[in-house]
Scaffold this motif. Structure first.
Motif, PDB file in Angstrom:
ATOM      1  N   TYR A   1     -16.110   1.393  -5.395  1.00 36.04           N
ATOM      2  CA  TYR A   1     -15.594   0.050  -5.100  1.00 36.04           C
ATOM      3  C   TYR A   1     -14.073   0.041  -5.217  1.00 36.04           C
ATOM      4  CZ  TYR A   1     -14.169  -4.748  -6.017  1.00 36.04           C
ATOM      5  OH  TYR A   1     -13.503  -5.940  -5.994  1.00 36.04           O
ATOM      6  N   GLN A   2     -13.542   0.639  -6.278  1.00 34.95           N
ATOM      7  CA  GLN A   2     -12.096   0.659  -6.482  1.00 34.95           C
ATOM      8  C   GLN A   2     -11.386   1.451  -5.389  1.00 34.95           C
ATOM      9  OE1 GLN A   2     -12.379   2.138 -10.605  1.00 34.95           O
ATOM     10  NE2 GLN A   2     -11.214   0.317 -11.225  1.00 34.95           N
ATOM     11  N   VAL A   3     -11.969   2.567  -4.999  1.00 35.80           N
ATOM     12  CA  VAL A   3     -11.357   3.397  -3.956  1.00 35.80           C
ATOM     13  C   VAL A   3     -11.338   2.662  -2.620  1.00 35.80           C
ATOM     14  CG1 VAL A   3     -11.617   5.524  -2.601  1.00 35.80           C
ATOM     15  CG2 VAL A   3     -11.921   5.586  -5.083  1.00 35.80           C
ATOM     16  N   VAL A   4     -12.475   2.088  -2.265  1.00 33.31           N
ATOM     17  CA  VAL A   4     -12.562   1.350  -0.993  1.00 33.31           C
ATOM     18  C   VAL A   4     -11.603   0.171  -0.993  1.00 33.31           C
ATOM     19  CG1 VAL A   4     -14.062  -0.060   0.466  1.00 33.31           C
ATOM     20  CG2 VAL A   4     -14.923   2.081  -0.498  1.00 33.31           C
ATOM     21  N   SER A   5     -11.520  -0.559  -2.102  1.00 30.07           N
ATOM     22  CA  SER A   5     -10.610  -1.698  -2.197  1.00 30.07           C
ATOM     23  C   SER A   5      -9.168  -1.262  -2.016  1.00 30.07           C
ATOM     24  CB  SER A   5     -10.767  -2.399  -3.552  1.00 30.07           C
ATOM     25  OG  SER A   5     -12.033  -2.996  -3.668  1.00 30.07           O
ATOM     26  N   ALA A   6      -8.819  -0.126  -2.634  1.00 28.30           N
ATOM     27  CA  ALA A   6      -7.448   0.393  -2.512  1.00 28.30           C
ATOM     28  C   ALA A   6      -7.132   0.787  -1.075  1.00 28.30           C
ATOM     29  CB  ALA A   6      -7.253   1.586  -3.450  1.00 28.30           C
ATOM     30  N   ILE A   7      -8.105   1.406  -0.403  1.00 29.67           N
ATOM     31  CA  ILE A   7      -7.898   1.822   0.991  1.00 29.67           C
ATOM     32  C   ILE A   7      -7.718   0.608   1.899  1.00 29.67           C
ATOM     33  CG2 ILE A   7      -9.012   2.907   2.987  1.00 29.67           C
ATOM     34  CD1 ILE A   7     -10.319   4.879   1.014  1.00 29.67           C
ATOM     35  N   ILE A   8      -8.563  -0.394   1.706  1.00 26.13           N
ATOM     36  CA  ILE A   8      -8.470  -1.608   2.528  1.00 26.13           C
ATOM     37  C   ILE A   8      -7.138  -2.313   2.296  1.00 26.13           C
ATOM     38  CG2 ILE A   8      -9.413  -3.927   2.878  1.00 26.13           C
ATOM     39  CD1 ILE A   8     -12.180  -2.757   2.340  1.00 26.13           C
ATOM     40  N   LEU A   9      -6.732  -2.436   1.040  1.00 29.72           N
ATOM     41  CA  LEU A   9      -5.464  -3.087   0.725  1.00 29.72           C
ATOM     42  C   LEU A   9      -4.301  -2.323   1.361  1.00 29.72           C
ATOM     43  CD1 LEU A   9      -3.774  -5.199  -0.705  1.00 29.72           C
ATOM     44  CD2 LEU A   9      -3.873  -3.791  -2.781  1.00 29.72           C
ATOM     45  N   ALA A  10      -4.328  -0.987   1.258  1.00 25.50           N
ATOM     46  CA  ALA A  10      -3.265  -0.172   1.843  1.00 25.50           C
ATOM     47  C   ALA A  10      -3.218  -0.353   3.363  1.00 25.50           C
ATOM     48  CB  ALA A  10      -3.479   1.295   1.494  1.00 25.50           C
ATOM     49  N   PHE A  11      -4.387  -0.425   3.982  1.00 22.69           N
ATOM     50  CA  PHE A  11      -4.442  -0.619   5.434  1.00 22.69           C
ATOM     51  C   PHE A  11      -3.873  -1.978   5.832  1.00 22.69           C
ATOM     52  CE2 PHE A  11      -6.719  -2.438   9.071  1.00 22.69           C
ATOM     53  CZ  PHE A  11      -6.343  -1.540  10.066  1.00 22.69           C
ATOM     54  N   ILE A  12      -4.232  -3.012   5.082  1.00 24.44           N
ATOM     55  CA  ILE A  12      -3.738  -4.360   5.393  1.00 24.44           C
ATOM     56  C   ILE A  12      -2.217  -4.416   5.253  1.00 24.44           C
ATOM     57  CG2 ILE A  12      -3.708  -6.768   4.600  1.00 24.44           C
ATOM     58  CD1 ILE A  12      -6.686  -6.419   3.899  1.00 24.44           C
ATOM     59  N   ILE A  13      -1.712  -3.867   4.154  1.00 23.96           N
ATOM     60  CA  ILE A  13      -0.262  -3.869   3.936  1.00 23.96           C
ATOM     61  C   ILE A  13       0.437  -3.082   5.035  1.00 23.96           C
ATOM     62  CG2 ILE A  13       1.579  -3.074   2.411  1.00 23.96           C
ATOM     63  CD1 ILE A  13      -0.289  -3.671   0.049  1.00 23.96           C
ATOM     64  N   TYR A  14      -0.087  -1.906   5.353  1.00 27.10           N
ATOM     65  CA  TYR A  14       0.520  -1.083   6.406  1.00 27.10           C
ATOM     66  C   TYR A  14       0.522  -1.810   7.745  1.00 27.10           C
ATOM     67  CZ  TYR A  14       1.009   2.513   9.963  1.00 27.10           C
ATOM     68  OH  TYR A  14       1.429   3.223  11.067  1.00 27.10           O
ATOM     69  N   SER A  15      -0.594  -2.434   8.095  1.00 23.65           N
ATOM     70  CA  SER A  15      -0.699  -3.121   9.383  1.00 23.65           C
ATOM     71  C   SER A  15       0.298  -4.266   9.490  1.00 23.65           C
ATOM     72  CB  SER A  15      -2.129  -3.651   9.585  1.00 23.65           C
ATOM     73  OG  SER A  15      -3.055  -2.590   9.670  1.00 23.65           O
ATOM     74  N   PHE A  16       0.453  -5.015   8.400  1.00 20.46           N
ATOM     75  CA  PHE A  16       1.414  -6.126   8.442  1.00 20.46           C
ATOM     76  C   PHE A  16       2.854  -5.622   8.511  1.00 20.46           C
ATOM     77  CE2 PHE A  16      -1.924  -9.046   6.539  1.00 20.46           C
ATOM     78  CZ  PHE A  16      -2.036  -9.818   7.689  1.00 20.46           C
ATOM     79  N   THR A  17       3.130  -4.471   7.906  1.00 19.49           N
ATOM     80  CA  THR A  17       4.497  -3.930   7.981  1.00 19.49           C
ATOM     81  C   THR A  17       4.816  -3.414   9.376  1.00 19.49           C
ATOM     82  OG1 THR A  17       3.764  -1.719   7.255  1.00 19.49           O
ATOM     83  CG2 THR A  17       4.501  -3.274   5.544  1.00 19.49           C
ATOM     84  N   GLN A  18       3.792  -3.185  10.193  1.00 22.49           N
ATOM     85  CA  GLN A  18       4.009  -2.707  11.557  1.00 22.49           C
ATOM     86  C   GLN A  18       4.177  -3.835  12.570  1.00 22.49           C
ATOM     87  OE1 GLN A  18       4.411   0.741  12.043  1.00 22.49           O
ATOM     88  NE2 GLN A  18       4.387   0.420   9.818  1.00 22.49           N
ATOM     89  N   PHE A  19       4.128  -5.067  12.086  1.00 23.03           N
ATOM     90  CA  PHE A  19       4.287  -6.204  12.996  1.00 23.03           C
ATOM     91  C   PHE A  19       5.652  -6.145  13.669  1.00 23.03           C
ATOM     92  CE2 PHE A  19       5.717 -10.574  13.880  1.00 23.03           C
ATOM     93  CZ  PHE A  19       4.702 -10.986  14.729  1.00 23.03           C
ATOM     94  N   ASP A  20       5.631  -6.237  14.981  1.00 21.93           N
ATOM     95  CA  ASP A  20       6.856  -6.151  15.786  1.00 21.93           C
ATOM     96  C   ASP A  20       7.167  -7.539  16.339  1.00 21.93           C
ATOM     97  OD1 ASP A  20       8.912  -5.663  17.538  1.00 21.93           O
ATOM     98  OD2 ASP A  20       7.988  -3.895  18.452  1.00 21.93           O
ATOM     99  N   ARG A  21       8.216  -8.142  15.858  1.00 23.82           N
ATOM    100  CA  ARG A  21       8.548  -9.499  16.276  1.00 23.82           C
ATOM    101  C   ARG A  21       8.960  -9.562  17.744  1.00 23.82           C
ATOM    102  NH1 ARG A  21       9.188 -14.519  14.563  1.00 23.82           N
ATOM    103  NH2 ARG A  21      10.875 -15.771  15.450  1.00 23.82           N
TER     104      ARG A  21
END
Length: 411
Positions: A36-56
């Protein structure tokens, strides 16, 4: 900016801590808890990464919509778990404090152990938004509803008694991903056989090119006897992305305005026309977007120039806050205003005659359906498409059919 990031990180740590406590109380298998902890960490990392890739310079894409959907799917249930377990902690601390001062005993822990049934209740409650959000992205976003609304006006010209108007709003074509469902919705629009159809803005999210795959689909909206008219919405101005130049922004804006013509709608830009039936007529007015928190390009005085107070008027204005600020008490007396914009937040609870609630009501006083003020009405369409979150929960996409009736409304 750094402080905001730190605050957000702290909030996420608290949410993850409490969510894990709920699972830890119920599940004792170490492998499952670690997984559970590993999956949660992976999902959180993916969400953060995806939002940092937002191109205005590009704006919303299918990837950002999927990321927003995933963030809501994961963190809304966890926020609920956090609230439930935080409430339990307040009770545990309170109980421990009372026990400490009334009956101090070194053998008794200050904090009582977490109760299993509280975590079970928290998970049960959290399952509701989790399952609802899954429904929203798989079924809800294309679960079109035809809502029929009859409105009475004592000053309606006789010839227009029984006149019907289909309203659509907030298409947001750049979000579509299912041609079959959109064609079904167009068939629903055509099946209403209304006298006139009105489109109250937001044909795209940002870029005119978003509509290109859907032009032929929307051209299937049949010719209505008394016309097809539209106005612009706030997204039609392309103001939520960074353009390489003002010229590029203006070129896109002109292309978006042309889109309405390409699907055979008459775009009204701060102007009015008369709809004639027999010897009677009503005034149809269309203003550009005007919102308290968005672009103020609408000019109601210009659009209604030379109209008299006695003329029966239907106004198309995308943002319902325009009605709040300028229209409902305007001396020219606009009998009916048609708006959209809010989408009903695409999330809420609606049971006709029982409850109508959405978080958007704390931002917009008039956010979905019909409202009245001293004989003047506004109808706020819940939207045809979707934006930001690629789903709808409780607030379904809407095709409105309004019937104008002569007489007094029966309360």
């Amino acid at each position: 900016m750094i402080i905001r990031i730190l605050v957000l990180c702290l909030i996420l740590v608290i949410i993850e801590f409490y969510a894990f406590q709920a699972f830890k109380t119920l599940i004792k298998t170490r492998f499952i808890l670690v997984s559970y902890q590993v999956v949660s960490a992976i999902i959180l990392a993916f969400i953060i990464y995806s939002f940092t890739q937002f191109d205005r310079s590009i704006g919303q894409t299918s990837q950002t919509m999927r990321t927003m959907g995933l963030a809501l799917l994961i963190y809304l249930p966890k926020i609920i778990l956090t609230l439930v377990l935080f409430g339990e902690d307040i009770f545990r601390i309170g109980t421990g404090t009372v026990n400490y001062f009334s009956n101090y005993n070194d053998s008794i822990n200050f904090l009582a152990s977490r109760r299993k049934f509280v975590s079970q209740i928290g998970l049960g409650i959290a399952a509701v938004p989790f399952l609802s959000l899954i429904y929203g992205v798989t079924i809800g976003k294309y679960n079109y509803r035809v809502i029929k609304q009859r409105i009475f006006f004592p000053d309606l010209p006789d010839a227009f008694d029984g006149f019907t108007i289909t309203q659509i709003s907030d298409v947001h074509s750049g979000s579509f991903d299912n041609p079959e469902k959109i064609n079904y919705a167009i068939d629903l629009v055509n099946a209403q056989n209304s006298d006139m159809i009105l489109f109250t803005g937001d044909i795209v999210n940002t870029d005119a090119k978003e509509m290109n795959p859907w032009i032929d689909t929307f051209k299937r909206i049949k010719k209505h006897e008394y016309g097809k008219y539209s106005v612009l919405g706030n997204h039609d101005y392309g103001e939520y992305v960074t353009w390489p130049s003002e010229a590029a922004k203006e070129e896109n804006f002109q292309a978006i305005k042309n889109l309405y013509g390409q699907i055979d709608f008459n775009l009204m830009l701060n102007e009015h026309t008369f709809i004639e039936k027999g010897t009677d007529k009503i005034a149809l007015i269309g203003v550009e977007n005007w919102g308290t928190n968005f672009k103020k390009a609408g000019d109601i005085n210009l659009a209604s120039a030379n109209l008299a107070k006695e003329d029966f008027k239907i106004l198309m204005s995308h943002d319902p806050s325009h009605w709040d600020c300028e229209i409902q008490n305007h001396p020219k007396h606009f009998q009916l205003t048609l708006s959209g914009h809010t989408h009903g937040f695409q999330f809420g609870i609606e049971i006709p005659g029982v409850i109508k609630w959405s978080p958007i009501q704390y931002v917009y006083k008039h956010w979905a359906g019909l409202y009245e003020n001293v004989g003047r009405y506004i109808y706020v369409n819940r939207g045809f498409g979707f934006h930001a979150y690629s789903g709808r929960v409780g607030i379904m996409p809407e095709i409105t059919v309004i019937e104008l009736k002569k007489g007094k409304n029966v309360a």
